[in-house]
Design a protein around this motif. Structure first.
Motif, PDB file in Angstrom:
ATOM      1  N   GLN A   1       3.574   5.861  -2.632  1.00 43.96           N
ATOM      2  CA  GLN A   1       4.854   6.571  -2.656  1.00 43.96           C
ATOM      3  C   GLN A   1       5.961   5.662  -3.196  1.00 43.96           C
ATOM      4  N   PRO A   2       6.018   5.468  -4.496  1.00 45.03           N
ATOM      5  CA  PRO A   2       7.064   4.605  -5.070  1.00 45.03           C
ATOM      6  C   PRO A   2       8.457   5.107  -4.699  1.00 45.03           C
ATOM      7  N   GLY A   3       9.363   4.172  -4.499  1.00 48.32           N
ATOM      8  CA  GLY A   3      10.753   4.541  -4.239  1.00 48.32           C
ATOM      9  C   GLY A   3      11.105   4.728  -2.782  1.00 48.32           C
ATOM     10  N   LEU A   4      10.216   4.360  -1.876  1.00 45.76           N
ATOM     11  CA  LEU A   4      10.541   4.486  -0.451  1.00 45.76           C
ATOM     12  C   LEU A   4      11.709   3.569  -0.101  1.00 45.76           C
ATOM     13  N   SER A   5      12.421   3.933   0.950  1.00 51.04           N
ATOM     14  CA  SER A   5      13.542   3.120   1.420  1.00 51.04           C
ATOM     15  C   SER A   5      13.055   2.126   2.468  1.00 51.04           C
ATOM     16  N   ASN A   6      13.924   1.201   2.841  1.00 48.87           N
ATOM     17  CA  ASN A   6      13.637   0.245   3.897  1.00 48.87           C
ATOM     18  C   ASN A   6      13.256   0.980   5.188  1.00 48.87           C
ATOM     19  N   ALA A   7      14.006   2.010   5.551  1.00 46.15           N
ATOM     20  CA  ALA A   7      13.724   2.764   6.782  1.00 46.15           C
ATOM     21  C   ALA A   7      12.353   3.433   6.708  1.00 46.15           C
ATOM     22  N   ASP A   8      12.021   4.009   5.551  1.00 43.73           N
ATOM     23  CA  ASP A   8      10.700   4.636   5.376  1.00 43.73           C
ATOM     24  C   ASP A   8       9.587   3.601   5.535  1.00 43.73           C
ATOM     25  N   LEU A   9       9.785   2.434   4.938  1.00 43.57           N
ATOM     26  CA  LEU A   9       8.778   1.380   5.007  1.00 43.57           C
ATOM     27  C   LEU A   9       8.650   0.831   6.430  1.00 43.57           C
ATOM     28  N   ALA A  10       9.766   0.723   7.135  1.00 41.35           N
ATOM     29  CA  ALA A  10       9.720   0.265   8.527  1.00 41.35           C
ATOM     30  C   ALA A  10       8.882   1.230   9.367  1.00 41.35           C
ATOM     31  N   ARG A  11       9.153   2.532   9.218  1.00 40.85           N
ATOM     32  CA  ARG A  11       8.376   3.538   9.965  1.00 40.85           C
ATOM     33  C   ARG A  11       6.905   3.492   9.584  1.00 40.85           C
ATOM     34  N   GLY A  12       6.627   3.392   8.306  1.00 41.80           N
ATOM     35  CA  GLY A  12       5.253   3.421   7.820  1.00 41.80           C
ATOM     36  C   GLY A  12       4.439   2.188   8.160  1.00 41.80           C
TER      37      GLY A  12
ATOM     38  N   HIS B   1      10.244  -0.448  -5.348  1.00 42.87           N
ATOM     39  CA  HIS B   1       9.127  -0.185  -6.254  1.00 42.87           C
ATOM     40  C   HIS B   1       8.275  -1.436  -6.400  1.00 42.87           C
ATOM     41  N   LEU B   2       6.992  -1.237  -6.645  1.00 42.80           N
ATOM     42  CA  LEU B   2       6.110  -2.353  -6.956  1.00 42.80           C
ATOM     43  C   LEU B   2       6.401  -2.856  -8.361  1.00 42.80           C
ATOM     44  N   THR B   3       6.313  -4.146  -8.541  1.00 43.33           N
ATOM     45  CA  THR B   3       6.353  -4.723  -9.882  1.00 43.33           C
ATOM     46  C   THR B   3       4.902  -4.788 -10.377  1.00 43.33           C
ATOM     47  N   PRO B   4       4.699  -5.049 -11.645  1.00 38.26           N
ATOM     48  CA  PRO B   4       3.315  -5.234 -12.112  1.00 38.26           C
ATOM     49  C   PRO B   4       2.583  -6.329 -11.323  1.00 38.26           C
ATOM     50  N   ALA B   5       3.285  -7.405 -10.994  1.00 39.10           N
ATOM     51  CA  ALA B   5       2.669  -8.477 -10.197  1.00 39.10           C
ATOM     52  C   ALA B   5       2.319  -7.978  -8.793  1.00 39.10           C
ATOM     53  N   GLY B   6       3.161  -7.121  -8.220  1.00 42.16           N
ATOM     54  CA  GLY B   6       2.889  -6.547  -6.908  1.00 42.16           C
ATOM     55  C   GLY B   6       1.671  -5.644  -6.929  1.00 42.16           C
ATOM     56  N   ARG B   7       1.572  -4.850  -7.970  1.00 39.92           N
ATOM     57  CA  ARG B   7       0.415  -3.953  -8.112  1.00 39.92           C
ATOM     58  C   ARG B   7      -0.866  -4.777  -8.276  1.00 39.92           C
ATOM     59  N   GLN B   8      -0.785  -5.841  -9.055  1.00 39.16           N
ATOM     60  CA  GLN B   8      -1.941  -6.702  -9.279  1.00 39.16           C
ATOM     61  C   GLN B   8      -2.363  -7.396  -7.981  1.00 39.16           C
ATOM     62  N   ARG B   9      -1.399  -7.906  -7.205  1.00 34.97           N
ATOM     63  CA  ARG B   9      -1.717  -8.581  -5.940  1.00 34.97           C
ATOM     64  C   ARG B   9      -2.317  -7.593  -4.948  1.00 34.97           C
ATOM     65  N   LEU B  10      -1.743  -6.389  -4.901  1.00 32.43           N
ATOM     66  CA  LEU B  10      -2.256  -5.355  -3.996  1.00 32.43           C
ATOM     67  C   LEU B  10      -3.708  -5.034  -4.327  1.00 32.43           C
TER      68      LEU B  10
ATOM     69  N   GLU C   1       0.839  -1.214   0.000  1.00 36.31           N
ATOM     70  CA  GLU C   1       0.000   0.000   0.000  1.00 36.31           C
ATOM     71  C   GLU C   1       0.865   1.253   0.000  1.00 36.31           C
ATOM     72  N   LEU C   2       1.877   1.285   0.868  1.00 33.29           N
ATOM     73  CA  LEU C   2       2.758   2.461   0.935  1.00 33.29           C
ATOM     74  C   LEU C   2       3.488   2.682  -0.382  1.00 33.29           C
ATOM     75  N   LEU C   3       3.970   1.595  -0.980  1.00 30.01           N
ATOM     76  CA  LEU C   3       4.709   1.715  -2.247  1.00 30.01           C
ATOM     77  C   LEU C   3       3.804   2.126  -3.404  1.00 30.01           C
ATOM     78  N   ASP C   4       2.532   1.764  -3.326  1.00 29.24           N
ATOM     79  CA  ASP C   4       1.588   2.185  -4.358  1.00 29.24           C
ATOM     80  C   ASP C   4       1.382   3.699  -4.279  1.00 29.24           C
TER      81      ASP C   4
END
Length: 163
Positions: free
Chosen positions: A58-69, A105-114, A53-56
């Motif tokens: 805000q593409p390009g987040l870092s590991n630290a950003d994702l951990a916080r989010g 970044h999400l891949t097309p498969a990631g976007r589809q699963r999301l 959800e976060l990557l959808d």
């Protein structure tokens, strides 16, 4: 046996189950359980879904950003991201041109699963908020934000000296 003075409760309560913290934890556990169950059909965990959800958004987040989010440690975020990458749902470069953060970044498969899983998660939230009058939702959200912000504040300890 040592006698200890009773600590006064922050508000009138008959027992621990009437405390706000207990009720928040109970609601949180119920939400987590319902989301876990809904996401099993999509082979996702709650932290994995949260990352997608976060990557959808805000593409390009870092590991630290994702951990916080997603409210997990960096180490836990690494495990989550490794699982998502192994499943082909995210891409992450081996190195970056600048800095140390590797953008995810999400891949097309990631976007589809999301997008497939999102409906199940939203149905859980609809079930949850459907239990309260719609007119109270805005106030509930504001109250939850106020409580979180009150705890995020870190007042100086008594006797601390400013530098």
């Amino acid at each position: 046996m040592e006698h200890r003075a009773r600590v006064p409760a922050p508000h009138p309560a008959e027992d621990i189950t009437e405390h706000v913290g207990y009720r928040l934890k109970r609601a949180s556990a119920a939400l987590r359980g319902a989301m876990d169950k809904a996401l099993r059909a999509y082979d996702l965990t709650v932290p994995q879904y949260s990352c997608l959800e976060l990557l959808d958004e805000q593409p390009g987040l870092s590991n630290a950003d994702l951990a916080r989010g997603t409210f997990v440690t960096r180490q836990s975020a690494n495990v989550v991201l490794r699982g998502l990458k192994d499943a082909g749902l995210i891409s992450r470069p081996a190195a970056t041109d600048h800095g140390r953060a590797l953008p995810v970044h999400l891949t097309p498969a990631g976007r589809q699963r999301l997008h497939a899983a999102r409906g199940a998660v939203y149905a859980v939230e609809e079930r949850m908020i459907g239990s309260i009058p719609a007119r109270r939702l805005t106030a509930l959200l504001a109250d939850l934000d106020a409580m979180a912000e009150a705890l995020d504040e870190r007042p100086e300890p008594p006797g601390a000296v400013e530098s």
